[in-house]
Design a protein around this motif. Structure first.
Motif, PDB file in Angstrom:
ATOM      1  N   MET A   1      26.521 -11.774  14.704  1.00  0.00           N
ATOM      2  CA  MET A   1      25.138 -11.533  15.232  1.00  0.00           C
ATOM      3  C   MET A   1      24.158 -12.676  15.240  1.00  0.00           C
ATOM      4  O   MET A   1      23.679 -13.023  16.399  1.00  0.00           O
ATOM      5  CB  MET A   1      24.323 -10.210  14.654  1.00  0.00           C
ATOM      6  N   PRO A   2      23.962 -13.261  14.004  1.00  0.00           N
ATOM      7  CA  PRO A   2      23.053 -14.298  13.927  1.00  0.00           C
ATOM      8  C   PRO A   2      23.677 -15.764  14.882  1.00  0.00           C
ATOM      9  O   PRO A   2      22.961 -16.438  15.669  1.00  0.00           O
ATOM     10  CB  PRO A   2      22.850 -14.851  12.465  1.00  0.00           C
ATOM     11  N   MET A   3      25.069 -15.916  14.836  1.00  0.00           N
ATOM     12  CA  MET A   3      25.640 -16.823  15.576  1.00  0.00           C
ATOM     13  C   MET A   3      25.339 -16.546  17.063  1.00  0.00           C
ATOM     14  O   MET A   3      25.158 -17.594  17.834  1.00  0.00           O
ATOM     15  CB  MET A   3      27.242 -17.001  15.184  1.00  0.00           C
ATOM     16  N   ALA A   4      25.417 -15.414  17.425  1.00  0.00           N
ATOM     17  CA  ALA A   4      25.479 -15.165  19.007  1.00  0.00           C
ATOM     18  C   ALA A   4      24.233 -15.375  19.259  1.00  0.00           C
ATOM     19  O   ALA A   4      23.966 -16.013  20.487  1.00  0.00           O
ATOM     20  CB  ALA A   4      25.723 -13.637  19.178  1.00  0.00           C
ATOM     21  N   ILE A   5      22.935 -14.725  18.633  1.00  0.00           N
ATOM     22  CA  ILE A   5      21.672 -14.749  19.103  1.00  0.00           C
ATOM     23  C   ILE A   5      21.334 -16.463  18.846  1.00  0.00           C
ATOM     24  O   ILE A   5      20.715 -16.886  19.818  1.00  0.00           O
ATOM     25  CB  ILE A   5      20.762 -14.105  18.303  1.00  0.00           C
ATOM     26  N   GLY A   6      21.722 -17.031  17.966  1.00  0.00           N
ATOM     27  CA  GLY A   6      21.350 -18.406  17.760  1.00  0.00           C
ATOM     28  C   GLY A   6      21.580 -19.440  18.800  1.00  0.00           C
ATOM     29  O   GLY A   6      21.022 -20.353  19.505  1.00  0.00           O
ATOM     30  N   ILE A   7      23.261 -19.153  19.003  1.00  0.00           N
ATOM     31  CA  ILE A   7      23.746 -19.944  20.003  1.00  0.00           C
ATOM     32  C   ILE A   7      22.908 -19.773  21.632  1.00  0.00           C
ATOM     33  O   ILE A   7      22.889 -20.755  22.305  1.00  0.00           O
ATOM     34  CB  ILE A   7      25.268 -20.118  20.352  1.00  0.00           C
TER      35      ILE A   7
ATOM     36  N   SER B   1      25.489  -1.152   9.278  1.00  0.00           N
ATOM     37  CA  SER B   1      26.347  -1.998   9.931  1.00  0.00           C
ATOM     38  C   SER B   1      25.675  -2.874  11.343  1.00  0.00           C
ATOM     39  O   SER B   1      26.025  -4.003  11.334  1.00  0.00           O
ATOM     40  CB  SER B   1      27.757  -1.259  10.392  1.00  0.00           C
ATOM     41  N   PHE B   2      25.092  -2.155  11.959  1.00  0.00           N
ATOM     42  CA  PHE B   2      24.533  -2.812  13.347  1.00  0.00           C
ATOM     43  C   PHE B   2      23.010  -2.961  13.219  1.00  0.00           C
ATOM     44  O   PHE B   2      22.799  -4.046  13.716  1.00  0.00           O
ATOM     45  CB  PHE B   2      24.556  -1.569  14.333  1.00  0.00           C
ATOM     46  N   ILE B   3      22.131  -1.971  12.799  1.00  0.00           N
ATOM     47  CA  ILE B   3      20.689  -2.122  13.270  1.00  0.00           C
ATOM     48  C   ILE B   3      20.296  -3.211  12.002  1.00  0.00           C
ATOM     49  O   ILE B   3      19.563  -4.013  12.624  1.00  0.00           O
ATOM     50  CB  ILE B   3      20.072  -0.599  12.690  1.00  0.00           C
ATOM     51  N   LYS B   4      20.516  -3.188  10.913  1.00  0.00           N
ATOM     52  CA  LYS B   4      19.853  -3.968   9.844  1.00  0.00           C
ATOM     53  C   LYS B   4      20.261  -5.567  10.343  1.00  0.00           C
ATOM     54  O   LYS B   4      19.369  -6.560  10.312  1.00  0.00           O
ATOM     55  CB  LYS B   4      20.335  -3.742   8.359  1.00  0.00           C
ATOM     56  N   PRO B   5      21.524  -5.940  10.659  1.00  0.00           N
ATOM     57  CA  PRO B   5      21.997  -7.328  10.836  1.00  0.00           C
ATOM     58  C   PRO B   5      21.272  -7.525  12.298  1.00  0.00           C
ATOM     59  O   PRO B   5      20.970  -8.709  12.338  1.00  0.00           O
ATOM     60  CB  PRO B   5      23.497  -7.396  10.958  1.00  0.00           C
ATOM     61  N   ALA B   6      21.450  -6.590  13.136  1.00  0.00           N
ATOM     62  CA  ALA B   6      20.822  -6.989  14.626  1.00  0.00           C
ATOM     63  C   ALA B   6      19.149  -7.429  14.496  1.00  0.00           C
ATOM     64  O   ALA B   6      18.841  -8.185  15.063  1.00  0.00           O
ATOM     65  CB  ALA B   6      21.080  -5.878  15.421  1.00  0.00           C
ATOM     66  N   VAL B   7      18.341  -6.661  13.579  1.00  0.00           N
ATOM     67  CA  VAL B   7      16.906  -6.830  13.511  1.00  0.00           C
ATOM     68  C   VAL B   7      16.779  -8.129  12.915  1.00  0.00           C
ATOM     69  O   VAL B   7      16.014  -8.891  13.163  1.00  0.00           O
ATOM     70  CB  VAL B   7      16.373  -5.854  12.656  1.00  0.00           C
ATOM     71  N   SER B   8      17.460  -8.508  11.539  1.00  0.00           N
ATOM     72  CA  SER B   8      17.449  -9.556  11.194  1.00  0.00           C
ATOM     73  C   SER B   8      17.912 -10.752  12.007  1.00  0.00           C
ATOM     74  O   SER B   8      17.163 -11.879  11.803  1.00  0.00           O
ATOM     75  CB  SER B   8      18.521  -9.753   9.840  1.00  0.00           C
ATOM     76  N   ALA B   9      18.802 -10.596  12.702  1.00  0.00           N
ATOM     77  CA  ALA B   9      19.341 -11.766  13.692  1.00  0.00           C
ATOM     78  C   ALA B   9      18.257 -11.854  14.691  1.00  0.00           C
ATOM     79  O   ALA B   9      17.994 -13.013  15.241  1.00  0.00           O
ATOM     80  CB  ALA B   9      20.479 -11.456  14.382  1.00  0.00           C
ATOM     81  N   GLY B  10      17.469 -10.816  15.237  1.00  0.00           N
ATOM     82  CA  GLY B  10      16.563 -10.627  16.341  1.00  0.00           C
ATOM     83  C   GLY B  10      15.163 -11.680  15.763  1.00  0.00           C
ATOM     84  O   GLY B  10      14.677 -12.459  16.530  1.00  0.00           O
ATOM     85  N   VAL B  11      14.912 -11.517  14.644  1.00  0.00           N
ATOM     86  CA  VAL B  11      13.678 -12.005  14.084  1.00  0.00           C
ATOM     87  C   VAL B  11      14.190 -13.673  14.001  1.00  0.00           C
ATOM     88  O   VAL B  11      13.268 -14.498  14.235  1.00  0.00           O
ATOM     89  CB  VAL B  11      13.224 -11.666  12.645  1.00  0.00           C
ATOM     90  N   MET B  12      15.415 -13.769  13.341  1.00  0.00           N
ATOM     91  CA  MET B  12      15.705 -15.219  13.326  1.00  0.00           C
ATOM     92  C   MET B  12      15.970 -16.065  14.672  1.00  0.00           C
ATOM     93  O   MET B  12      15.331 -17.000  14.498  1.00  0.00           O
ATOM     94  CB  MET B  12      17.102 -15.246  12.757  1.00  0.00           C
ATOM     95  N   GLY B  13      16.030 -15.270  15.663  1.00  0.00           N
ATOM     96  CA  GLY B  13      16.196 -15.769  16.879  1.00  0.00           C
ATOM     97  C   GLY B  13      14.818 -16.283  17.588  1.00  0.00           C
ATOM     98  O   GLY B  13      14.837 -17.357  17.989  1.00  0.00           O
ATOM     99  N   VAL B  14      13.974 -15.499  17.042  1.00  0.00           N
ATOM    100  CA  VAL B  14      12.324 -16.086  17.494  1.00  0.00           C
ATOM    101  C   VAL B  14      11.999 -16.936  16.770  1.00  0.00           C
ATOM    102  O   VAL B  14      11.350 -17.908  17.201  1.00  0.00           O
ATOM    103  CB  VAL B  14      11.556 -14.690  17.178  1.00  0.00           C
TER     104      VAL B  14
END
Length: 542
Positions: A342-348, A464-477
């Protein structure tokens, strides 16, 4: 409980070892490809590339499914306390690989003139084909050792052999290309091709040395097992079992290359249909496949490392009937894939343009144009990781045909979506990228349904899904704004790297604070207890 933690630690350690090795190998591959192009030029690369499609096809047939089959079968027999039969699986696989290697390498070495001159109409590429021929003998043999050690849940031999294989491929391939350049581009390309054979030989020697060092321990285990250390299975039965597992996996590995071949003709035709010239269509397709897709290979290596480590763990638990541990392993594997992907996808996706400019600074116009494709393709990292993970689970429980079918269904969606989306002017080549993402999404969903049905494993949606997705979303911002602030003071390279570091720092803190990964799970990692003590000192975990 202690045994489960030990097994989980082994699984995580294996994935980590293979992941690190995979990234290093990809970096060395870049250090090979870029200077080689400058050394032998377009003409030499034409010779170099002539034999590679056939080489990759034959190598895929030999190594795509058999190591996984060996890994699963060794793990199953060890789980059932039949180490003698597990050892015999390895011996039978070696003879199988020797036969396959002898045939395929002979085709290249002795048939080079006919293949390159008559079939490919490129007679000057014959020496390239001969030079790479020995790799088809040593690499399959090395794959049998890798499968054996993976079945014993020991990933170090695989990682070490991969590392030294690539190291010597780069060093010898580039060295010979420079040395033979005065004899012509065709001979320089042949020297570069021989790098694959030399690398394969050194990789084989590496894993053979490791095996010889461990052979005493293996013999002691067989002797301690008494009668169970003596093989009882017939070689013919083992061979049939290996092929029964390997053939579907090999067919599955051919699905995407076949679809990509269909893409080549269809995408260009659809772009021409909406007004692009043939040259423009070819250029856009090159941006998708040559620029954007190559960057996606880096995160894919990490996902594949988790999948390889999953097969023996799942096979062992399934054979022993350890349902609780099986479910725990499946859930843990999915969570690690999502926490990584998730972080790699959003970061890239967020940094698509800066990343393209960082990797292709000499081709700025094409890099900027390809950024849109990369931004779309990056989201597919999540679904590709899920697909690979669930495929490993299904292979581990003996349902290797199911992921092949599901990937084929995903492929049909890819063809349909690519056909219609690429013809939308606002999307153009990004429609083809979106078709690929949809294919992985469909395959991931179908595989997940199959895993739940066949194993009974459930998945915690929040964890599995929501916590990593929220963390990755904030990271993306954070990454989005960090790049823009830093880039106002310095160049693209430094801005991109610092933004990635800032995003990674924020993501790790959020994952720990939301308990997407728990201290107990961190303790199961290599040096995990030391890491948890450090994290507690800085109040990141309780």
């Amino acid at each position: 409980m202690e045994e489960k933690n030990s097994k989980n630690k082994s699984f995580v350690s294996g994935a980590l070892i293979l992941g690190i090795a995979g990234v290093l190998i990809k970096l060395m591959g870049m250090c090979f490809r870029l200077p080689l192009t400058n050394i032998i030029g377009d003409d030499g690369m034409g010779y170099y590339q002539t034999s590679y499609p056939i080489y990759n096809l034959l190598l895929s047939i030999a190594t795509a499914g058999i190591p996984t089959a060996i890994s699963r079968m060794v793990s199953e027999r060890n789980a059932l306390d039949r180490p003698g039969d597990a050892n015999k699986v390895f011996k039978v696989s070696m003879f199988l690989m020797l036969g396959i290697g002898a045939v395929t390498s002979s085709i290249f070495i002795f048939g080079a003139d006919y293949i390159t001159g008559t079939l490919l109409n490129e007679p000057n590429a014959a020496w390239c084909m001969r030079a790479i021929g020995p790799a088809l003998f040593v690499v399959p043999l090395m794959a049998s050792f890798r499968g054996y050690f993976q079945g014993r849940q020991d990933m170090v031999p695989t990682a070490a052999s991969q590392f030294f294989e690539q190291l010597f491929r780069v060093a010898i391939g580039l060295g010979l290309a420079i040395l033979l350049l005065n004899k012509g581009n065709d001979m320089a390309a042949a020297g570069a091709s021989f790098g694959a054979s030399a690398g394969g030989l050194f990789g084989l020697l590496t894993i053979l040395i490791i095996y010889l060092k461990k052979r005493g321990k293996i013999k002691a285990e067989l002797a301690e097992a008494g009668e169970k250390g003596i093989a009882t299975e017939k070689s013919g039965k083992i061979l049939k079992a290996i092929l029964a597992i390997a053939i579907p996996i090999t067919i599955g590995s051919a699905v995407l290359p076949i679809l990509n071949t269909v893409d080549t003709a269809m995408v260009k035709a659809r772009l021409v249909a909406i007004g692009y010239s043939s040259d423009q269509a070819r250029g856009l397709y090159g941006q998708l496949t040559g620029f954007a897709s190559s960057i996606i290979n880096f995160p894919q290596v990490l996902m594949q490392a988790v999948a390889i480590s999953m097969v023996p763990v799942v096979a062992s638990a399934f054979r022993r009937g350890e349902r609780s541990f099986l479910h725990e392993s499946i859930q843990l594997g999915l969570r690690y894939v999502l926490i990584l992907s998730m972080p790699m996808a959003i970061g890239i996706s967020v940094l698509a343009k800066p990343i393209m400019l960082m990797f292709y600074p000499m081709q700025k116009e094409a890099a900027i144009s390809a950024a849109g494709c990369l931004s779309v393709l990056a989201i597919g990292i999540i679904f590709l990781g899920m697909t690979q993970n669930f495929t490993a689970v299904l292979q581990g429980i003996g349902k290797q045909w199911i992921p092949v079918r599901n990937l084929a269904i995903g492929g049909l969606f890819k063809i349909a979506c690519t056909y219609f989306l690429t013809a939308i002017p606002a999307l153009n080549i990004k429609g083809a990228a979106l078709g690929t993402v949809i294919a992985y999404l469909v395959a991931a969903i179908l595989n997940m349904i199959a895993v739940r049905k066949l194993t009974g494993a459930g998945f915690d949606i929040s964890l599995s899904f929501i916590k990593p997705a929220v963390s990755a979303g904030v990271m993306g911002v954070v990454v989005f704004f960090a790049y823009r602030v830093i880039n106002s003071f310095t160049g693209n390279l430094i801005s991109t790297l610092l933004s990635v570091c800032a995003g990674a720092f924020v993501y790790v803190i959020l994952v720990l604070k939301t308990r997407a990964i728990t201290p107990e799970e961190i303790e199961g990692m290599p040096k995990g207890k030391t890491l948890v003590r450090l994290l507690r000192k800085v109040h990141l975990v309780k």
